[in-house]
Design an enzyme around this catalytic site. Structure first.
Site, PDB file in Angstrom:
ATOM      1  N   MET A   1      10.406 -18.985 -10.790  1.00 44.21           N
ATOM      2  CA  MET A   1       9.063 -18.585 -11.194  1.00 44.21           C
ATOM      3  C   MET A   1       8.191 -18.243  -9.988  1.00 44.21           C
ATOM      4  SD  MET A   1       7.884 -21.004 -14.375  1.00 44.21           S
ATOM      5  CE  MET A   1       8.135 -22.607 -13.629  1.00 44.21           C
ATOM      6  N   ASP A  26      22.388 -18.897  -0.082  1.00 47.39           N
ATOM      7  CA  ASP A  26      22.464 -20.291  -0.519  1.00 47.39           C
ATOM      8  C   ASP A  26      21.851 -21.125   0.601  1.00 47.39           C
ATOM      9  OD1 ASP A  26      23.105 -22.872  -1.120  1.00 47.39           O
ATOM     10  OD2 ASP A  26      25.221 -22.488  -1.544  1.00 47.39           O
ATOM     11  N   ALA A  50      14.809 -24.395  -5.123  1.00 44.79           N
ATOM     12  CA  ALA A  50      14.851 -25.848  -5.344  1.00 44.79           C
ATOM     13  C   ALA A  50      15.781 -26.186  -6.485  1.00 44.79           C
ATOM     14  CB  ALA A  50      13.448 -26.371  -5.657  1.00 44.79           C
ATOM     15  N   TYR A  51      16.180 -27.445  -6.499  1.00 48.46           N
ATOM     16  CA  TYR A  51      16.849 -28.019  -7.677  1.00 48.46           C
ATOM     17  C   TYR A  51      15.709 -28.537  -8.536  1.00 48.46           C
ATOM     18  CZ  TYR A  51      19.876 -31.093 -10.430  1.00 48.46           C
ATOM     19  OH  TYR A  51      20.551 -31.704 -11.457  1.00 48.46           O
ATOM     20  N   THR A  52      15.477 -27.922  -9.699  1.00 48.49           N
ATOM     21  CA  THR A  52      14.255 -28.226 -10.464  1.00 48.49           C
ATOM     22  C   THR A  52      14.519 -28.884 -11.823  1.00 48.49           C
ATOM     23  OG1 THR A  52      14.248 -25.952 -11.291  1.00 48.49           O
ATOM     24  CG2 THR A  52      12.865 -26.409  -9.377  1.00 48.49           C
ATOM     25  N   TYR A 115      14.492 -36.659  -8.807  1.00 51.49           N
ATOM     26  CA  TYR A 115      13.901 -35.377  -8.402  1.00 51.49           C
ATOM     27  C   TYR A 115      12.751 -35.616  -7.411  1.00 51.49           C
ATOM     28  CZ  TYR A 115      10.895 -31.231  -8.806  1.00 51.49           C
ATOM     29  OH  TYR A 115      10.093 -30.147  -8.535  1.00 51.49           O
ATOM     30  N   LYS A 119      12.480 -34.366  -3.514  1.00 50.66           N
ATOM     31  CA  LYS A 119      11.403 -33.501  -3.009  1.00 50.66           C
ATOM     32  C   LYS A 119      10.683 -34.178  -1.832  1.00 50.66           C
ATOM     33  CE  LYS A 119      10.221 -30.044  -4.374  1.00 50.66           C
ATOM     34  NZ  LYS A 119      10.684 -28.683  -3.949  1.00 50.66           N
TER      35      LYS A 119
HETATM   36  N1  LIG Z   1       8.269 -26.082 -12.211  1.00 52.17           N
HETATM   37  C1  LIG Z   1       7.331 -26.994 -11.982  1.00 52.17           C
HETATM   38  O1  LIG Z   1       6.636 -27.461 -12.892  1.00 52.17           O
HETATM   39  C2  LIG Z   1       7.053 -27.458 -10.557  1.00 52.17           C
HETATM   40  C3  LIG Z   1       6.008 -28.377 -10.339  1.00 52.17           C
HETATM   41  C4  LIG Z   1       5.735 -28.766  -9.037  1.00 52.17           C
HETATM   42  C5  LIG Z   1       6.459 -28.252  -7.975  1.00 52.17           C
HETATM   43  N2  LIG Z   1       7.476 -27.373  -8.222  1.00 52.17           N
HETATM   44  C6  LIG Z   1       8.213 -26.826  -7.074  1.00 52.17           C
HETATM   45  O2  LIG Z   1       7.903 -25.447  -6.976  1.00 52.17           O
HETATM   46  C7  LIG Z   1       8.989 -24.747  -6.379  1.00 52.17           C
HETATM   47  C8  LIG Z   1       9.355 -23.551  -7.212  1.00 52.17           C
HETATM   48  O3  LIG Z   1       9.673 -23.996  -8.518  1.00 52.17           O
HETATM   49  P1  LIG Z   1      10.006 -23.011  -9.702  1.00 52.17           P
HETATM   50  O4  LIG Z   1       9.534 -23.674 -10.944  1.00 52.17           O
HETATM   51  O5  LIG Z   1       9.569 -21.640  -9.346  1.00 52.17           O
HETATM   52  O6  LIG Z   1      11.593 -23.111  -9.694  1.00 52.17           O
HETATM   53  P2  LIG Z   1      12.669 -22.255 -10.492  1.00 52.17           P
HETATM   54  O7  LIG Z   1      12.032 -21.250 -11.358  1.00 52.17           O
HETATM   55  O8  LIG Z   1      13.587 -23.287 -11.079  1.00 52.17           O
HETATM   56  O9  LIG Z   1      13.398 -21.513  -9.300  1.00 52.17           O
HETATM   57  C9  LIG Z   1      14.164 -22.192  -8.373  1.00 52.17           C
HETATM   58  C10 LIG Z   1      15.062 -21.177  -7.746  1.00 52.17           C
HETATM   59  O10 LIG Z   1      15.835 -21.815  -6.727  1.00 52.17           O
HETATM   60  C11 LIG Z   1      17.121 -21.242  -6.765  1.00 52.17           C
HETATM   61  N3  LIG Z   1      18.087 -22.104  -6.095  1.00 52.17           N
HETATM   62  C12 LIG Z   1      18.617 -23.272  -6.512  1.00 52.17           C
HETATM   63  N4  LIG Z   1      19.482 -23.738  -5.610  1.00 52.17           N
HETATM   64  C13 LIG Z   1      19.503 -22.846  -4.591  1.00 52.17           C
HETATM   65  C14 LIG Z   1      20.214 -22.762  -3.376  1.00 52.17           C
HETATM   66  N5  LIG Z   1      21.087 -23.710  -2.999  1.00 52.17           N
HETATM   67  N6  LIG Z   1      20.006 -21.703  -2.568  1.00 52.17           N
HETATM   68  C15 LIG Z   1      19.132 -20.735  -2.929  1.00 52.17           C
HETATM   69  N7  LIG Z   1      18.438 -20.750  -4.066  1.00 52.17           N
HETATM   70  C16 LIG Z   1      18.618 -21.801  -4.889  1.00 52.17           C
HETATM   71  C17 LIG Z   1      17.402 -21.075  -8.246  1.00 52.17           C
HETATM   72  O11 LIG Z   1      18.436 -20.153  -8.456  1.00 52.17           O
HETATM   73  P3  LIG Z   1      19.492 -20.389  -9.641  1.00 52.17           P
HETATM   74  O12 LIG Z   1      18.695 -20.606 -10.885  1.00 52.17           O
HETATM   75  O13 LIG Z   1      20.295 -19.157  -9.611  1.00 52.17           O
HETATM   76  O14 LIG Z   1      20.243 -21.624  -9.226  1.00 52.17           O
HETATM   77  C18 LIG Z   1      16.059 -20.534  -8.717  1.00 52.17           C
HETATM   78  O15 LIG Z   1      15.989 -19.144  -8.567  1.00 52.17           O
HETATM   79  C19 LIG Z   1      10.096 -25.786  -6.223  1.00 52.17           C
HETATM   80  O16 LIG Z   1      10.052 -26.289  -4.911  1.00 52.17           O
HETATM   81  C20 LIG Z   1       9.720 -26.871  -7.200  1.00 52.17           C
HETATM   82  O17 LIG Z   1      10.247 -28.130  -6.802  1.00 52.17           O
HETATM   83  C21 LIG Z   1       7.778 -26.954  -9.488  1.00 52.17           C
END
Ligand SMILES: NC(=O)c1ccc[n+]([C@@H]2O[C@H](COP(=O)([O-])OP(=O)(O)OC[C@H]3O[C@@H](n4cnc5c(N)ncnc54)[C@H](OP(=O)(O)O)[C@@H]3O)[C@@H](O)[C@H]2O)c1
Length: 270
Positions: A1, A26, A50-52, A115, A119
């Site tokens: 996202m 990766d 991230a691993y989310t 998780y 983080k």
């Molecule tokens: N979502 C929330 O509510 C939330 C809240 C607070 C903070 N955050 C933080 O915000 C950041 C962005 O979150 P988001 O919601 O945008 O996450 P997201 O939509 O789940 O995207 C995470 C991306 O990371 C990729 N990824 C996973 N393992 C990887 C690796 N080893 N190498 C390269 N890419 C990899 C995934 O690819 P694949 O899907 O292909 O594996 C995916 O494209 C993260 O740091 C998360 O912890 C999120």
């Protein structure tokens, strides 16, 4: 996202962006990280990877730690090679939620979940970069991924009525294009250290769902339930409202409104 929305925000400002999908890079692969950074010589690295999967992480803590923790050290060391700023995105889940007033950047961390612990490892690892910004955010929703708004819309689409939603967890929903704007504003100010960004105002998941129902004009009732009535693998903080005071001081602007973000989201996402 966040990666997709940040790329769009930077591209529309005519910035040079190298946007990499998981299949392009990766981040757990040290050689690929080093080669990639050496090739592109970025001035800023924003780690949106991230691993989310918060609940799944309880059973896969090692995988979560590798992606959210160790990889960030690789990025930090690579950033140092080209004197880049490393922006590491972190989460409200590093807090235990025991407070009843907004979490400041100086508050003690005490994650309740695998998780959250992974983080927090990432936050420590990011500090290996000579120039680092740790940006904590919360309750993200954006059009390029699965999120709470979509989960509620799916339930509405399936005819679930009433929607039963947790009313004893407080936080700040954040629209990912707003977070992208915040990242850019902070980078322009060359901000360092820990900063919180989340949209205004704070609410519960129940309040957020009522807004989704109002904005979509869905004919469903929303009923408040307690966290205890919705068992899940990970323990999440009951209160994770982030104070955005430092963000406001650095950038001179107030956070944007999640309600406006929700309207835009619904107009963009079919
Ligand atoms: N979502 C929330 O509510 C939330 C809240 C607070 C903070 N955050 C933080 O915000 C950041 C962005 O979150 P988001 O919601 O945008 O996450 P997201 O939509 O789940 O995207 C995470 C991306 O990371 C990729 N990824 C996973 N393992 C990887 C690796 N080893 N190498 C390269 N890419 C990899 C995934 O690819 P694949 O899907 O292909 O594996 C995916 O494209 C993260 O740091 C998360 O912890 C999120």
């Amino acid at each position: 996202m966040v990666g997709r929305d940040l790329t769009d925000a930077l591209t529309s400002r005519d910035e040079t962006v190298v946007a990499l999908k998981h299949s392009d890079l990766d981040i757990t692969d040290a050689r690929c990280v080093n080669e990639c950074v050496a090739e592109h010589r970025p001035s800023i690295i924003v780690n949106c990877a991230a691993y989310t999967a918060v609940d799944q992480a309880e059973a896969e803590e090692a995988a979560a730690n590798a992606i959210n923790g160790s990889s960030v050290e690789l990025l930090a060391l690579a950033a140092n090679e080209v004197d880049a700023l490393l922006v590491q995105i972190s989460t409200d889940f590093v807090f235990d939620g025991a407070k009843r007033e907004p979490y400041d950047v100086t508050d003690a961390t005490a994650p309740l979940s695998a998780y959250g612990r992974s983080k927090l490892l990432g936050e420590v690892a990011a500090q290996h970069a000579a120039r680092s910004l740790i940006l904590r955010t919360s309750w993200l929703f954006g059009v390029h991924g699965n999120n709470f708004v979509e989960a509620m819309r799916r339930q509405i689409g399936k005819g679930t009525n009433p929607l039963r939603v947790v009313d004893d967890q407080r936080g700040r929903p954040t629209y990912t294009p707003h977070l992208a704007n915040a990242i850019i504003r902070l980078a322009i100010q060359d901000a360092r250290g820990i900063v919180h960004y989340a949209d205004e105002e704070e609410c519960t998941w129940f309040d957020f769902t009522r807004a989704i129902v109002e904005e979509t004009k869905a004919e469903v009732t929303v009923k408040p339930i307690a966290t205890a009535d919705y068992p899940r693998a990970a323990t999440v903080p009951a209160y994770s409202v982030l104070s955005t005071e430092r963000y406001e001081r650095i950038t001179g602007v107030h956070p944007e409104s999640w309600r406006e973000g929700l309207r835009e989201y619904l107009s963009v996402r079919a």
